[in-house]
Design a protein around this motif. Structure first.
Motif: not given
Length: 207
Positions: A49, A47, A44, A88
């Motif tokens: 989605s 992120s 992980d 990120e």
């Protein structure tokens, strides 16, 4: 002696299989569906989605009379993928990547075993529930323009689902699929790969 027994059993199984195939009822359908797809990465780090997509293709069904068991297969255009926020992490953000929409366009060849309730005193002519499961072979025919990834030529997934047949023509089903092999990996981190995940609702019309 053992070899002779094995040969005899093999011949008998082939004869039984060919007899069942000769008596099997085959039909085909046009199928379309809506699905939500996702990518499951090994770690992980960023992120991810899920995103909506669709399916369209042809489906074949071969049922063995009196048993309720059968096989379904097909050729279905399928779009997998997800939104991956590479921004990120500095390793990708420094190269201008942000939240990337990752798409994989595949030709899916399902090969499922299924069971349909066909002995319900005539009620099966109106409504007949069924369940199924088995492997899906996905052949990659195209992908999105995000060049942060290396794409596999295809992947293997396993699906399980169920639904209901109406008036011997319409089949409405719900299915969940697990990717068994990786579908893509990042170019900068060789071991950072992802497998597909999806659930879908399908509607098929049998001719």
């Amino acid at each position: 002696m053992k070899r002779q027994i094995v040969k005899l059993l093999t011949i008998l199984s082939l004869l039984v299989g060919s007899s069942m195939a000769a008596n099997a009822q085959f039909r085909y359908a046009a199928v379309a569906g809506f699905e939500m797809t996702n990518l499951k990465f090994k770690q992980d780090l960023v992120s991810v989605s899920q995103t909506p997509s669709y399916q369209v293709g042809v489906q074949g069904e071969m049922m063995f009379p009196g048993l309720g068991f059968g096989i379904d297969l097909g050729l279905i255009y399928n779009q997998l993928g997800a939104k991956v926020n590479l921004g990120e992490r500095k390793i990708w953000a420094s190269q201008g990547y942000g939240e990337e929409r990752v798409r994989l366009h595949t030709l899916q060849i399902p090969l499922h075993l299924r069971f349909k309730w066909t002995r319900m005193n005539g009620l099966e002519d109106i409504v007949a529930p069924f369940i199924y499961g088995g492997p899906d072979f996905n052949i990659l025919v195209g992908h999105g323009d995000c060049d942060a990834f290396k794409y596999a030529g295809g992947d293997l997934s396993v699906s399980a689902g169920g639904g209901v047949e109406l008036f011997r023509r319409w089949q409405l089903s719900f299915q969940y699929s697990w990717g068994m092999t990786y579908a893509l990996k990042t170019k900068l981190l060789d071991n950072y790969s992802a497998r597909s995940r999806s659930y879908s609702v399908r509607l098929a019309y049998f001719f």
